[in-house]
Design an enzyme around this catalytic site. Structure first.
Site, PDB file in Angstrom:
ATOM      1  N   ARG A   1      12.381  -4.515   5.537  1.00  0.00           N
ATOM      2  CA  ARG A   1      12.198  -3.185   5.260  1.00  0.00           C
ATOM      3  C   ARG A   1      12.853  -2.291   6.155  1.00  0.00           C
ATOM      4  NH1 ARG A   1       5.930  -1.811   4.879  1.00  0.00           N
ATOM      5  NH2 ARG A   1       6.010  -2.077   7.156  1.00  0.00           N
TER       6      ARG A   1
ATOM      7  N   ARG B   1      12.028   0.135  11.560  1.00  0.00           N
ATOM      8  CA  ARG B   1      10.933   0.645  12.632  1.00  0.00           C
ATOM      9  C   ARG B   1      10.829  -0.581  13.669  1.00  0.00           C
ATOM     10  NH1 ARG B   1       7.259   3.210   8.292  1.00  0.00           N
ATOM     11  NH2 ARG B   1       6.250   1.305   8.156  1.00  0.00           N
TER      12      ARG B   1
ATOM     13  N   ARG C   1       0.767  -7.910  14.395  1.00  0.00           N
ATOM     14  CA  ARG C   1      -0.109  -7.085  13.587  1.00  0.00           C
ATOM     15  C   ARG C   1      -0.903  -7.982  12.525  1.00  0.00           C
ATOM     16  NH1 ARG C   1       3.950  -3.260  10.905  1.00  0.00           N
ATOM     17  NH2 ARG C   1       2.199  -2.219   9.728  1.00  0.00           N
TER      18      ARG C   1
ATOM     19  N   ARG D   1      -9.442   0.792   9.349  1.00  0.00           N
ATOM     20  CA  ARG D   1      -8.994  -0.760   9.853  1.00  0.00           C
ATOM     21  C   ARG D   1     -10.070  -1.532  10.597  1.00  0.00           C
ATOM     22  NH1 ARG D   1      -2.637   0.247  12.017  1.00  0.00           N
ATOM     23  NH2 ARG D   1      -1.854   0.805   9.986  1.00  0.00           N
TER      24      ARG D   1
ATOM     25  N   LYS E   1       0.984  -1.157   0.019  1.00  0.00           N
ATOM     26  CA  LYS E   1      -0.019   0.116  -0.063  1.00  0.00           C
ATOM     27  C   LYS E   1       0.947   1.430  -0.267  1.00  0.00           C
ATOM     28  CE  LYS E   1      -2.030  -1.102   3.791  1.00  0.00           C
ATOM     29  NZ  LYS E   1      -1.616  -2.448   4.258  1.00  0.00           N
TER      30      LYS E   1
END
Length: 225
Positions: free
Chosen positions: A132, A165, A176, A95, A20
């Protein structure tokens, strides 16, 4: 840039790491509307140590969803800004079904809405996310396996330092994904019940192919609007 007569709201759906954020920036440029990432907005509040940021920190660091009233307060303030007059792209919101219903009430019939779901199996997501990195200065995302920077640890755009992160670590990712499947995935079903609104995208394709599929969905929506 597409000609937009009524405000166009593009809702990007899918699990964390599905792509996204990768496609939101070029889509924003193509459509000429801002990309609003609730995750980025919360990180801005965290950096500035605002009251909202302090409350949100515990939820984000634990890989949990931030309570609806905090998300809605922040988002409502953002979309009232002048750059959202022609529409905007939502990444990370809604969400939950409750958030989706609240968004429907907020936009009423004043906008054209499209929901795009980036579909990809969980096993590919963990591999993507743990690789990432983000720029501390400008927020640009990289992937050490699939889209690395030209120089390791250095942002191509602003020469800022790259870091992982906290919410991209494997233990947080698994939490998550669990939250996504129990609370967020029903949002896809919610939009699928609205005729012509939901578009499914195979997020395992190449970056170019996925983006072209996203553009086709937006263009089709504009023609039908």
């Amino acid at each position: 840039m597409l000609a937009i007569e009524t405000p166009l709201i593009v809702i990007l759906l899918g699990p964390p790491g599905a792509g996204k954020g990768t496609h939101a920036a070029p889509l924003s440029q193509h459509l000429g509307v801002p990309h609003i990432s609730t995750g980025d907005l919360f990180r801005e509040h965290l950096r500035n140590k605002t009251p909202l940021g302090n409350v949100a920190r515990s939820f984000i660091d634990a890989g949990q969803l931030v309570p609806d009233h905090l998300v809605l307060e922040m988002l409502a303030d953002r979309v009232r800004q002048s750059d959202c007059a022609r529409g905007y792209i939502l990444d990370g919101f809604p969400r939950t079904v409750d958030q989706a219903e609240a968004l429907d009430k907020q936009i009423a019939e004043q906008s054209t809405v499209i929901a795009i779901n980036f579909d990809i199996p969980d096993r590919y997501l963990v591999e993507r996310i743990v690789s990432r990195q983000a720029c501390k200065q400008c927020g640009q995302l990289y992937n050490t396996q699939f889209a690395p920077p030209a120089q390791s640890g250095i942002c191509d755009h602003c020469a800022g330092s790259l870091y992982q992160r906290d919410d991209d670590k494997e233990e947080i990712i698994l939490k998550r994904l669990e939250v996504y499947h129990t609370q967020t995935k029903p949002v896809i079903e919610y939009y699928s019940q609205k005729q012509g609104m939901l578009h499914q995208i195979n997020a395992r394709g190449t970056k170019t192919q996925v983006f072209q599929d996203v553009l086709k969905a937006c263009e089709k929506t504009q023609v039908m609007a």
